[in-house]
Design a protein around this motif. Structure first.
Motif, PDB file in Angstrom:
ATOM      1  N   VAL A  40       0.953  -1.225   0.048  1.00  0.00           N
ATOM      2  CA  VAL A  40       0.102   0.012   0.082  1.00  0.00           C
ATOM      3  C   VAL A  40       0.982   1.370   0.059  1.00  0.00           C
ATOM      4  N   TYR A  41       0.369   2.246  -0.581  1.00  0.00           N
ATOM      5  CA  TYR A  41       1.217   3.384  -0.869  1.00  0.00           C
ATOM      6  C   TYR A  41       0.654   4.752  -0.353  1.00  0.00           C
ATOM      7  N   ASN A  42       1.351   5.824  -0.076  1.00  0.00           N
ATOM      8  CA  ASN A  42       0.672   7.156   0.275  1.00  0.00           C
ATOM      9  C   ASN A  42       0.290   7.453  -1.025  1.00  0.00           C
ATOM     10  N   ASN A  43      -1.095   8.153  -0.924  1.00  0.00           N
ATOM     11  CA  ASN A  43      -1.696   8.724  -2.341  1.00  0.00           C
ATOM     12  C   ASN A  43      -0.751   9.697  -3.176  1.00  0.00           C
ATOM     13  N   LYS A  44       0.232  10.404  -2.446  1.00  0.00           N
ATOM     14  CA  LYS A  44       1.247  11.125  -3.272  1.00  0.00           C
ATOM     15  C   LYS A  44       2.020  10.558  -4.322  1.00  0.00           C
ATOM     16  N   TYR A  45       2.407   9.186  -4.029  1.00  0.00           N
ATOM     17  CA  TYR A  45       3.257   8.610  -4.837  1.00  0.00           C
ATOM     18  C   TYR A  45       2.513   7.352  -5.789  1.00  0.00           C
ATOM     19  N   TYR A  46       1.368   7.088  -5.319  1.00  0.00           N
ATOM     20  CA  TYR A  46       0.616   6.158  -5.972  1.00  0.00           C
ATOM     21  C   TYR A  46       0.543   6.333  -7.620  1.00  0.00           C
ATOM     22  N   GLU A  47       0.713   5.289  -8.399  1.00  0.00           N
ATOM     23  CA  GLU A  47       0.764   5.657  -9.835  1.00  0.00           C
ATOM     24  C   GLU A  47      -0.627   4.610 -10.375  1.00  0.00           C
ATOM     25  N   ASN A  48      -0.365   3.430 -10.490  1.00  0.00           N
ATOM     26  CA  ASN A  48      -1.463   2.603 -10.952  1.00  0.00           C
ATOM     27  C   ASN A  48      -1.287   0.976 -10.274  1.00  0.00           C
ATOM     28  N   PRO A  49      -2.041   0.203 -10.737  1.00  0.00           N
ATOM     29  CA  PRO A  49      -1.918  -1.143 -10.423  1.00  0.00           C
ATOM     30  C   PRO A  49      -0.914  -2.004 -10.937  1.00  0.00           C
ATOM     31  N   TYR A  50      -0.350  -1.588 -12.039  1.00  0.00           N
ATOM     32  CA  TYR A  50       0.661  -2.271 -12.588  1.00  0.00           C
ATOM     33  C   TYR A  50       1.919  -1.924 -12.133  1.00  0.00           C
ATOM     34  N   PHE A  51       2.120  -0.750 -11.985  1.00  0.00           N
ATOM     35  CA  PHE A  51       3.327  -0.114 -11.113  1.00  0.00           C
ATOM     36  C   PHE A  51       3.008   0.869 -10.026  1.00  0.00           C
ATOM     37  N   PRO A  52       2.922   0.264  -9.063  1.00  0.00           N
ATOM     38  CA  PRO A  52       2.278   1.217  -7.817  1.00  0.00           C
ATOM     39  C   PRO A  52       2.727   2.269  -7.624  1.00  0.00           C
ATOM     40  N   VAL A  53       4.034   2.757  -7.669  1.00  0.00           N
ATOM     41  CA  VAL A  53       4.673   3.857  -7.236  1.00  0.00           C
ATOM     42  C   VAL A  53       5.365   4.779  -8.338  1.00  0.00           C
ATOM     43  N   LYS A  54       5.452   5.848  -8.293  1.00  0.00           N
ATOM     44  CA  LYS A  54       5.929   6.541  -9.452  1.00  0.00           C
ATOM     45  C   LYS A  54       7.456   6.619  -9.303  1.00  0.00           C
ATOM     46  N   LYS A  55       8.116   6.594 -10.450  1.00  0.00           N
ATOM     47  CA  LYS A  55       9.413   6.341 -10.571  1.00  0.00           C
ATOM     48  C   LYS A  55      10.394   7.384  -9.615  1.00  0.00           C
ATOM     49  N   ASN A  56       9.753   8.267  -9.219  1.00  0.00           N
ATOM     50  CA  ASN A  56      10.567   9.169  -8.108  1.00  0.00           C
ATOM     51  C   ASN A  56      10.330   8.768  -6.789  1.00  0.00           C
ATOM     52  N   PHE A  57       9.873   7.785  -6.584  1.00  0.00           N
ATOM     53  CA  PHE A  57       9.602   7.244  -5.184  1.00  0.00           C
ATOM     54  C   PHE A  57      11.005   6.950  -4.611  1.00  0.00           C
ATOM     55  N   GLY A  58      11.303   7.771  -3.691  1.00  0.00           N
ATOM     56  CA  GLY A  58      12.761   7.611  -3.396  1.00  0.00           C
ATOM     57  C   GLY A  58      13.326   6.310  -2.863  1.00  0.00           C
ATOM     58  N   LEU A  59      12.433   5.435  -2.480  1.00  0.00           N
ATOM     59  CA  LEU A  59      12.960   4.071  -1.925  1.00  0.00           C
ATOM     60  C   LEU A  59      13.110   2.977  -2.823  1.00  0.00           C
ATOM     61  N   LEU A  60      12.737   3.412  -4.301  1.00  0.00           N
ATOM     62  CA  LEU A  60      12.745   2.559  -5.398  1.00  0.00           C
ATOM     63  C   LEU A  60      14.309   2.165  -5.580  1.00  0.00           C
ATOM     64  N   LYS A  61      15.109   3.092  -5.082  1.00  0.00           N
ATOM     65  CA  LYS A  61      16.696   2.840  -5.560  1.00  0.00           C
ATOM     66  C   LYS A  61      17.344   1.935  -4.625  1.00  0.00           C
ATOM     67  N   TYR A  62      16.805   1.312  -3.554  1.00  0.00           N
ATOM     68  CA  TYR A  62      17.338   0.386  -2.557  1.00  0.00           C
ATOM     69  C   TYR A  62      16.706  -1.165  -2.996  1.00  0.00           C
ATOM     70  N   TYR A  63      17.574  -1.925  -3.775  1.00  0.00           N
ATOM     71  CA  TYR A  63      17.192  -3.195  -4.003  1.00  0.00           C
ATOM     72  C   TYR A  63      16.832  -4.042  -2.627  1.00  0.00           C
ATOM     73  N   GLU A  64      16.902  -3.759  -1.578  1.00  0.00           N
ATOM     74  CA  GLU A  64      16.526  -4.691  -0.649  1.00  0.00           C
ATOM     75  C   GLU A  64      15.106  -4.511  -0.162  1.00  0.00           C
ATOM     76  N   HIS A  65      14.434  -3.538  -0.587  1.00  0.00           N
ATOM     77  CA  HIS A  65      13.180  -3.210  -0.253  1.00  0.00           C
ATOM     78  C   HIS A  65      12.322  -4.130  -1.346  1.00  0.00           C
TER      79      HIS A  65
END
Length: 98
Positions: free
Chosen positions: A44-69
């Motif tokens: 589940v994601y904060n409305n500010k970052y939610y994109e769509n069901p296929y790619f749930p967060v926007k590419k600028n979602f800062g935590l995406l750069k960490y592979y361990e998440h």
């Protein structure tokens, strides 16, 4: 927020399956920068970052750069027939209720 996150054990995994807007992502990001052993899993994601069901967060979602998440859609089994199946399920339940 930070008051809760700083109480977590160093090598914990924070799994967010609640409501997306209840987690302060700014504070979470600060804690993750300090605590490199901590991991997160979101469906589940904060409305500010939610994109769509296929790619749930926007590419600028800062935590995406960490592979361990781990980041998955809330409907982790989402496919092209998802809404068709959900509509059929709802109609079936409604018929049974009547």
């Amino acid at each position: 927020d930070t008051n809760i996150f700083k109480k977590f054990k160093k090598n914990c995994v924070f799994i967010n399956v609640g409501r997306g807007d209840t987690v302060n992502l700014t504070d979470l990001k600060k804690i993750l920068i300090k605590n490199k052993d901590m991991s997160v899993a979101f469906d589940v994601y904060n409305n500010k970052y939610y994109e769509n069901p296929y790619f749930p967060v926007k590419k600028n979602f800062g935590l995406l750069k960490y592979y361990e998440h781990i980041f998955t859609p809330h409907t982790a089994i989402y496919d092209n027939n998802y809404w068709i199946k959900q509509s059929q399920l709802f109609a079936d339940k409604l018929r049974k209720f009547k």
